[in-house]
Design an enzyme around this catalytic site. Structure first.
Site, PDB file in Angstrom:
ATOM      1  N   CYS A   1       0.807  -1.224   0.000  1.00  0.00           N
ATOM      2  CA  CYS A   1       0.000   0.000   0.000  1.00  0.00           C
ATOM      3  C   CYS A   1       0.837   1.270   0.000  1.00  0.00           C
ATOM      4  O   CYS A   1       0.324   2.362   0.263  1.00  0.00           O
ATOM      5  CB  CYS A   1      -0.931   0.011   1.220  1.00  0.00           C
TER       6      CYS A   1
ATOM      7  N   CYS B   1      -5.914   5.476   7.784  1.00  0.00           N
ATOM      8  CA  CYS B   1      -6.149   4.049   8.056  1.00  0.00           C
ATOM      9  C   CYS B   1      -7.020   3.815   9.276  1.00  0.00           C
ATOM     10  O   CYS B   1      -7.429   2.688   9.534  1.00  0.00           O
ATOM     11  CB  CYS B   1      -4.814   3.320   8.246  1.00  0.00           C
TER      12      CYS B   1
END
Length: 230
Positions: free
Chosen positions: A201, A226
């Site tokens: 990511c 996140c």
């Protein structure tokens, strides 16, 4: 925590503020590190002063870069301090991967956030358990979402004080500190990686791109958190 304490923190250097917290706050204090340049600054300030009552911890998602593990090891070797590690629940990871595949986060924001929740958010709760002050390496220039932060603020969700001592530091300030104090840092930073998370990511950013452009680059910019920091 009363206003005199807040005023004292605002007027102290990084090292002084961490010592002040450790000496004047009787409840549990923790610092969460992901081994980025900001976190390495704070780790140095804690470990070089041998501050014992600030617990340092990290989250191992199972998808980190080899370079991240390398700087973790170098930090332990250089300072001899302790870094507690929290891992995601194995059953939760197995179920998620078996149901959705190994890299499902590329297909939807919902699956990406679910992966972040299992690998980071839930383990974070273990790291913060019982803490009343959470020290972070957040900086205002890292993203638009962080411009409104204060150096010391009450986190309603976590029910603790969040202390962001580097909030007004620039990237240049951070790098100058690392070089001056010979602090180990992630070599990916020298390859254009600015904000470093899980390997699948994270990518290097291009000239002129936003600080967070390398995180979840396939998503809209407004969604790039996140869940660790609300």
């Amino acid at each position: 925590m009363n206003s005199p304490v807040l005023e004292n923190l605002a007027n102290l250097s990084l090292e002084e503020s961490l010592r002040f917290l450790a000496e004047n706050f009787e409840e549990k204090i923790v610092f969460s590190t992901s081994f980025g340049i900001e976190d390495q600054v704070i780790s140095h300030a804690i470990f070089s002063q041998k501050i014992k009552n600030i617990e340092v911890f990290t989250l191992d998602t199972g998808r980190l870069f080899p370079e991240t593990y390398a700087v973790w090891d170098k930090t332990l070797l250089q300072y001899g301090g302790k870094i507690k590690c929290y891992y995601p629940n194995a059953d939760a990871i197995e179920n998620f991967v078996n149901e959705n595949g190994i890299n499902p986060f590329y297909t939807s924001v919902a699956l990406r956030k679910e992966c972040c929740s299992i690998r980071k958010v839930v383990p974070l709760q273990k790291g913060l358990q019982g803490a009343k002050v959470w020290i972070t390496g957040l900086r205002a220039e890292q993203s638009d979402n962080r411009n409104s932060l204060e150096m010391l603020q009450w986190d309603e969700q976590q029910q603790l004080f969040k202390y962001n001592p580097l909030l007004h530091w620039t990237t240049e300030d951070v790098m100058d500190y690392l070089k001056k104090n010979a602090v180990p840092y992630n070599t990916l930073h020298d390859q254009g990686f600015i904000s470093i998370g899980c390997a699948p990511c994270t990518r290097a950013i291009k000239a002129g791109e936003n600080f967070r452009a390398g995180r979840w680059w396939w998503e809209d910019n407004s969604k790039k958190e996140c869940g660790l920091h609300k």
